[in-house]
Design an enzyme around this catalytic site. Sequence first.
Site, mmCIF file in Angstrom:
data_model
loop_
_atom_site.group_PDB
_atom_site.id
_atom_site.type_symbol
_atom_site.label_atom_id
_atom_site.label_comp_id
_atom_site.label_asym_id
_atom_site.label_seq_id
_atom_site.Cartn_x
_atom_site.Cartn_y
_atom_site.Cartn_z
ATOM 1 C CG ASP A 215 -49.278 -107.964 48.736
ATOM 2 O OD1 ASP A 215 -49.134 -109.142 48.382
ATOM 3 O OD2 ASP A 215 -50.292 -107.294 48.457
ATOM 4 C CG HIS A 450 -64.424 -104.694 38.885
ATOM 5 N ND1 HIS A 450 -64.470 -104.316 40.210
ATOM 6 C CD2 HIS A 450 -63.537 -105.692 38.820
ATOM 7 C CE1 HIS A 450 -63.621 -105.054 40.905
ATOM 8 N NE2 HIS A 450 -63.045 -105.910 40.079
HETATM 9 C C1 PLP Z 1 -53.411 -111.435 43.904
HETATM 10 C C2 PLP Z 1 -52.876 -110.505 44.896
HETATM 11 C C3 PLP Z 1 -53.355 -110.500 46.215
HETATM 12 C C4 PLP Z 1 -54.500 -111.379 46.682
HETATM 13 O O1 PLP Z 1 -54.256 -112.713 46.478
HETATM 14 P P1 PLP Z 1 -55.414 -113.788 46.170
HETATM 15 O O2 PLP Z 1 -54.664 -115.071 46.067
HETATM 16 O O3 PLP Z 1 -56.076 -113.385 44.911
HETATM 17 O O4 PLP Z 1 -56.333 -113.765 47.343
HETATM 18 C C5 PLP Z 1 -52.783 -109.613 47.112
HETATM 19 N N1 PLP Z 1 -51.815 -108.766 46.721
HETATM 20 C C6 PLP Z 1 -51.331 -108.744 45.468
HETATM 21 C C7 PLP Z 1 -50.250 -107.792 45.099
HETATM 22 C C8 PLP Z 1 -51.861 -109.603 44.502
HETATM 23 O O5 PLP Z 1 -51.403 -109.544 43.252
#
Ligand code: PLP
Length: 458
Positions: A215, A450
């Site tokens: 990720d 939240h």
């Molecule tokens: C922001 C984020 C996401 C999700 O991305 P979006 O563009 O907000 O849908 C997934 N994983 C991590 C680590 C993030 O920081």
Amino acid sequence: MDLPFAENYRIKMVEPIYRSTRKEREEWIKQADYNLFNLPSEHVFIDLLTDSGTGAMSDRQWGALMTGDESYAGSSSYFNLKKQVKEIFGFDHFLPVHQGRAAENVLFSVLVKKGDVVPGNSHFDTTKGHIEFRKAKAIDCSVDEAFDTNGNHPFKGNIDLEKLSQVLESYPHEQVPMIIVTLTCNSSGGQPVSLANLREVRQLADRYEIPVIFDSARFAENAWFIQNREPGYQNKTIREIVREMYELADGMTMSSKKDGIVNIGGILAMRHEDWFQQASVYNIMYEGFNTYGGMAGRDMNALAVGLDEVTSADYLENRIRQVHYLGNQLINMGIPVQNPLGGHAVFVDAKRFLTHVPKEQFIAQTLAIELYLEAGVRGVEVGTLLADRDPVTKENRYPKLEFLRLAIPRRTYTNNHMDVVAAGLKNIFDRRESITSGFQITQEAPIMRHFTVKLKPQ
Ligand SMILES: *Cc1c(COP(=O)(O)O)cnc(C)c1O
């Protein structure tokens, strides 16, 4: 004398922001039911709610925007981006998507099924959401050091290999579709993962034949920490480190709103042709045809340039120095923060800051409201409100840590703004003994409360 550090860019366009008075803010926060998400941005002076999609693009990115190709199929912008993804991450197969959670949705539609478990290092909320939505389970295998704000472990985003082995040992192979490593680990405070750890995770994954997905929202910041903290990497470039990291992955999801330095967009990329074939079907259903996937051609062009800029050494030096500029000021003032400082945000340890507010009255939210009233700064609670209620007992879940997160948008504010944030917190810190009560909920949603919760003073 040595010349001080200064950013290697200058500002070509400015956006006015309003410096409100405390009296105005007292009225506005009441109207917003003491929920900072309810504030119109005009009522915020310095907005540190998130670094997601809130950064400033460069002149090169704005230039690339103007040459975007809006063809439905086969646009040159798509090929620009595909080439950049291949060059930086090494993946042959790429699908554009509209943001990070969309990449998760498409990939997990292929890989995750009911009853599965997905181990990782404190999965991000949307990642966890997309896993749980499929009636699967996210298992947190973060190292214990991640939960100690005092400790100075250089890679608190690391996966605990013992915990991971245990998961891989106790579930059948068919039930573990992948391991997800989040770079940097958002939930534990923007903390990086070391290359040594990535390598060990890969070895373990190979032994059990489980794919590894990164990720990648803040992949470049993670590489910067490796360059600066991990022995043996000081003389490697960010690009070289990124390539070394991604050689260890089967695929990646990415929110381009962070290290893509664009306002919207996402990336799904992978090594395996068969995954790509299956994911393409879902991408067309959920996102759009495979050469745009929910993004305008101009946005893909700007993202291709953003990926180039974010992996340059100068960019990261500017970026992380500013986060640490704020963090070090707070540390020098004696204000408790997550140590060591992360890449995109400073996490103020609200439990150690406001020791007289009971946990039932939302300690980190109380601090967030105080900072808004004091200085017009909007941060965000990462604590009990975010943690929601237990789905079974309906009791509040009290997390180990209560943070006020101050996320710094990229290339957006000056260090003068950081000084205002620090001074605002210092003023509150000086009178912290007098803050003895927090807030109570008057209305809340059953999940993700939240965002919409309504509060009133206790
Ligand atoms: C922001 C984020 C996401 C999700 O991305 P979006 O563009 O907000 O849908 C997934 N994983 C991590 C680590 C993030 O920081």
